[in-house]
Design a protein around this motif. Structure first.
Motif, PDB file in Angstrom:
ATOM      1  N   ALA A   1       0.983  -1.143   0.140  1.00 40.53           N
ATOM      2  CA  ALA A   1      -0.143  -0.328  -0.148  1.00 40.53           C
ATOM      3  C   ALA A   1       1.135   1.375   0.021  1.00 40.53           C
ATOM      4  O   ALA A   1       1.643   1.338   0.843  1.00 40.53           O
ATOM      5  CB  ALA A   1      -1.068   0.139   0.935  1.00 40.53           C
TER       6      ALA A   1
ATOM      7  N   GLY B   1       0.291   4.552   0.936  1.00 44.14           N
ATOM      8  CA  GLY B   1      -0.358   5.633   1.976  1.00 44.14           C
ATOM      9  C   GLY B   1       0.539   5.875   2.192  1.00 44.14           C
ATOM     10  O   GLY B   1       0.348   7.619   2.269  1.00 44.14           O
TER      11      GLY B   1
ATOM     12  N   ILE C   1       1.798   9.010  -0.885  1.00 41.61           N
ATOM     13  CA  ILE C   1       0.873   9.264  -0.783  1.00 41.61           C
ATOM     14  C   ILE C   1       0.492  10.539   0.099  1.00 41.61           C
ATOM     15  O   ILE C   1       0.013  11.755  -0.712  1.00 41.61           O
ATOM     16  CB  ILE C   1      -0.477   9.084  -1.254  1.00 41.61           C
ATOM     17  CG1 ILE C   1      -0.716   7.737  -2.031  1.00 41.61           C
ATOM     18  CG2 ILE C   1      -2.157   9.731  -1.310  1.00 41.61           C
ATOM     19  CD1 ILE C   1      -2.111   6.576  -2.009  1.00 41.61           C
ATOM     20  N   PHE C   2       0.875  10.216   1.163  1.00 43.81           N
ATOM     21  CA  PHE C   2       0.632  11.480   2.425  1.00 43.81           C
ATOM     22  C   PHE C   2       2.207  12.283   2.613  1.00 43.81           C
ATOM     23  O   PHE C   2       1.317  13.341   2.291  1.00 43.81           O
ATOM     24  CB  PHE C   2       0.860  10.589   4.030  1.00 43.81           C
ATOM     25  CG  PHE C   2       0.618  11.937   4.842  1.00 43.81           C
ATOM     26  CD1 PHE C   2      -0.867  11.840   5.717  1.00 43.81           C
ATOM     27  CD2 PHE C   2       1.527  12.275   5.598  1.00 43.81           C
ATOM     28  CE1 PHE C   2      -0.690  12.912   6.515  1.00 43.81           C
ATOM     29  CE2 PHE C   2       1.710  13.252   6.504  1.00 43.81           C
ATOM     30  CZ  PHE C   2       0.526  13.773   6.480  1.00 43.81           C
TER      31      PHE C   2
ATOM     32  N   CYS D   1     -10.056   7.421   9.967  1.00 47.37           N
ATOM     33  CA  CYS D   1      -9.636   5.552   9.817  1.00 47.37           C
ATOM     34  C   CYS D   1     -11.391   5.717   9.720  1.00 47.37           C
ATOM     35  O   CYS D   1     -11.814   4.278   8.829  1.00 47.37           O
ATOM     36  CB  CYS D   1      -9.453   5.547  11.214  1.00 47.37           C
ATOM     37  SG  CYS D   1      -7.370   6.028  11.292  1.00 47.37           S
TER      38      CYS D   1
ATOM     39  N   LEU E   1     -10.684   5.865  -1.965  1.00 46.12           N
ATOM     40  CA  LEU E   1     -10.016   7.096  -1.530  1.00 46.12           C
ATOM     41  C   LEU E   1     -10.042   8.227  -2.682  1.00 46.12           C
ATOM     42  O   LEU E   1      -9.872   9.478  -1.895  1.00 46.12           O
ATOM     43  CB  LEU E   1      -8.552   6.823  -1.440  1.00 46.12           C
ATOM     44  CG  LEU E   1      -7.552   5.870   0.173  1.00 46.12           C
ATOM     45  CD1 LEU E   1      -6.855   5.456  -0.259  1.00 46.12           C
ATOM     46  CD2 LEU E   1      -8.315   6.760   0.481  1.00 46.12           C
TER      47      LEU E   1
ATOM     48  N   LEU F   1      -9.976  11.869  -0.478  1.00 46.65           N
ATOM     49  CA  LEU F   1      -9.407  12.380  -0.038  1.00 46.65           C
ATOM     50  C   LEU F   1      -9.844  13.947   0.177  1.00 46.65           C
ATOM     51  O   LEU F   1      -9.348  14.763   0.495  1.00 46.65           O
ATOM     52  CB  LEU F   1      -8.106  12.631  -0.481  1.00 46.65           C
ATOM     53  CG  LEU F   1      -7.265  10.905  -0.723  1.00 46.65           C
ATOM     54  CD1 LEU F   1      -6.556  10.704  -1.551  1.00 46.65           C
ATOM     55  CD2 LEU F   1      -6.820  10.913   0.462  1.00 46.65           C
TER      56      LEU F   1
ATOM     57  N   ARG G   1      -4.045  11.509   7.618  1.00 48.49           N
ATOM     58  CA  ARG G   1      -3.462  10.212   7.651  1.00 48.49           C
ATOM     59  C   ARG G   1      -4.359   9.341   8.070  1.00 48.49           C
ATOM     60  O   ARG G   1      -3.985   8.156   7.535  1.00 48.49           O
ATOM     61  CB  ARG G   1      -2.295  10.621   8.562  1.00 48.49           C
ATOM     62  CG  ARG G   1      -1.480   8.881   9.536  1.00 48.49           C
ATOM     63  CD  ARG G   1      -0.438   9.097   7.870  1.00 48.49           C
ATOM     64  NE  ARG G   1       0.940   9.634   8.680  1.00 48.49           N
ATOM     65  CZ  ARG G   1       2.227   9.813   7.374  1.00 48.49           C
ATOM     66  NH1 ARG G   1       2.310   8.734   6.779  1.00 48.49           N
ATOM     67  NH2 ARG G   1       3.378  10.269   8.138  1.00 48.49           N
TER      68      ARG G   1
ATOM     69  N   LEU H   1      -5.850   7.443   4.540  1.00 49.06           N
ATOM     70  CA  LEU H   1      -5.233   6.802   4.850  1.00 49.06           C
ATOM     71  C   LEU H   1      -4.968   5.078   5.206  1.00 49.06           C
ATOM     72  O   LEU H   1      -4.257   4.316   4.022  1.00 49.06           O
ATOM     73  CB  LEU H   1      -3.664   6.984   4.244  1.00 49.06           C
ATOM     74  CG  LEU H   1      -3.780   8.480   3.524  1.00 49.06           C
ATOM     75  CD1 LEU H   1      -2.750   9.457   3.193  1.00 49.06           C
ATOM     76  CD2 LEU H   1      -3.980   7.515   1.553  1.00 49.06           C
ATOM     77  N   ILE H   2      -4.575   5.480   5.651  1.00 46.25           N
ATOM     78  CA  ILE H   2      -4.412   3.879   7.308  1.00 46.25           C
ATOM     79  C   ILE H   2      -5.443   3.714   7.096  1.00 46.25           C
ATOM     80  O   ILE H   2      -5.689   2.282   7.035  1.00 46.25           O
ATOM     81  CB  ILE H   2      -3.998   4.261   8.837  1.00 46.25           C
ATOM     82  CG1 ILE H   2      -2.595   4.856   8.302  1.00 46.25           C
ATOM     83  CG2 ILE H   2      -3.386   3.532   9.120  1.00 46.25           C
ATOM     84  CD1 ILE H   2      -2.096   5.365   9.475  1.00 46.25           C
TER      85      ILE H   2
ATOM     86  N   GLY I   1      -7.525   3.323   5.275  1.00 41.48           N
ATOM     87  CA  GLY I   1      -8.309   2.002   4.248  1.00 41.48           C
ATOM     88  C   GLY I   1      -7.680   0.953   3.295  1.00 41.48           C
ATOM     89  O   GLY I   1      -7.311   0.522   2.895  1.00 41.48           O
ATOM     90  N   GLU I   2      -5.775   1.338   4.231  1.00 41.40           N
ATOM     91  CA  GLU I   2      -4.893   0.423   3.809  1.00 41.40           C
ATOM     92  C   GLU I   2      -5.980  -0.655   5.040  1.00 41.40           C
ATOM     93  O   GLU I   2      -5.604  -2.445   4.712  1.00 41.40           O
ATOM     94  CB  GLU I   2      -3.948   0.714   4.727  1.00 41.40           C
ATOM     95  CG  GLU I   2      -2.845   1.522   3.806  1.00 41.40           C
ATOM     96  CD  GLU I   2      -1.387   1.301   4.257  1.00 41.40           C
ATOM     97  OE1 GLU I   2      -1.082   0.188   4.969  1.00 41.40           O
ATOM     98  OE2 GLU I   2      -0.726   2.341   4.069  1.00 41.40           O
TER      99      GLU I   2
END
Length: 323
Positions: A180, A182, A185-186, A213, A223, A227, A249, A252-253, A255-256
């Motif tokens: 991933a 993420g 991307i961040f 989250c 995402l 976003l 953040r 993204l986390i 989503g992972e």
């Protein structure tokens, strides 16, 4: 090359049959002198990654270790040194695989006058049905598996980072994994583009992070649709810059983790091992806990050292069987 090569000879290198492990990435060079009992006798860390070096520069790095430690003996190198921009392309070992498979696929090379075993990367067909690869992380993974001892059944390990690895292991072998992006991307979205002006910092645990989250976990949206919401919250709800970074953040986390649960249903109710930066690992541990998934955070260097030892042990076992 910079003057790190002029450091004095270490005074503490002793012990039976010390070995050298090198993690040589695109941006950084880390090396350890390791005793037969796994003790770190000395270490070197410098920003001399292979992406910035020609062959003479790579040779100079190894020569500097010899000047510091004397003959390197059993020397193993992992990471981008074994890629097509490194000293020699060691290719990839195909998962499912064991540490013995990884050792057997290592490449014998000579950098300058020093023999070095270059460790291949790891490739698999991921749980999503597509190809995936890693290079360097495999040493930490097999090091952790060696440290935790023989376990039967499934294990899940996450290496949080710029490109996080979600790894499925079974009975001491790496079965498959997915990556991933993420972290990248961040970094990119907070340094340039639409969200850069409304974010500040690297994100922290708190209400904004938890909200991100939860949004990723519960919305059912990808995402790409979530976003922009970070900017809308800043404009319409007065979300401050640090909270905006934390919300991003969290998205993204979260989503992972949502992806991981879809791809690995056995994660539900399992324990996950997080190997890497403690602060970033803690950001992963919090939403995992919200899913009732226990998480342990393990020191990356300790796993890396154990991984080089496991490769040496696997090579010795193979030689004994062949004798």
């Amino acid at each position: 090359m910079s003057n790190w090569m002029e450091v004095p000879v270490s005074l503490g290198v002793s012990g039976a049959r010390p070995m050298v492990g090198i993690n040589w990435g695109s941006s950084n060079f880390r090396a350890w002198r390791i005793g037969a009992d796994g003790t770190v006798l000395d270490r070197v860390a410098m920003p001399h990654g292979v992406a910035a070096l020609d062959r003479e520069g790579m040779r100079a790095c190894i020569d500097a270790l010899v000047a510091r430690w004397g003959p390197l003996g059993d020397c193993w190198a992992s990471g981008m040194i074994g890629s097509n921009i490194g000293w020699a392309d060691a290719g990839y070992c195909k998962a499912p695989s064991s540490v013995a498979d990884l050792a057997a696929h290592s490449l014998d090379a000579t950098i300058g006058d020093t023999p070095v075993r270059i460790i291949p990367g790891l490739a698999c067909t991921g749980p999503h049905g597509g190809p995936d690869v890693m290079r360097g992380e495999e040493v930490e993974l097999y090091g952790y598996l060696a440290l935790c001892g023989a376990r039967s059944g499934d294990q899940f390990i996450v290496l949080p980072g710029t490109h996080s690895k979600w790894v499925h292991c079974r009975d001491g072998r790496i079965v498959d994994f997915f990556t991933a992006m993420g972290g990248e991307i961040f970094d990119r979205m907070t340094s340039q583009g639409l969200l850069a002006s409304i974010t500040e910092g690297s994100g922290a645990v708190g209400a904004a992070f938890d909200g991100g989250c939860d949004r990723a976990r519960l919305s059912g949206l990808g995402l790409g649709s979530l976003l922009f919401e970070t900017r809308a919250r800043a404009v319409r709800a007065g979300l401050g810059k640090e909270d905006a970074a934390s919300h991003l953040r969290g998205l993204l986390i979260g989503g992972e983790i949502a992806d991981a649960l879809r791809l690995y249903p056995a994660l539900a109710g399992a324990q996950v091992t997080l190997i890497g930066n403690p602060a970033l690992s803690a950001l992963f541990a919090r939403p995992l806990g919200a899913h009732d998934i226990a998480a342990e955070i393990v020191d990356s260097e300790r796993c890396c050292i154990a991984g080089y030892g496991a490769l040496v042990a696997a090579t010795s076992d193979r030689a004994e069987r062949a004798a």
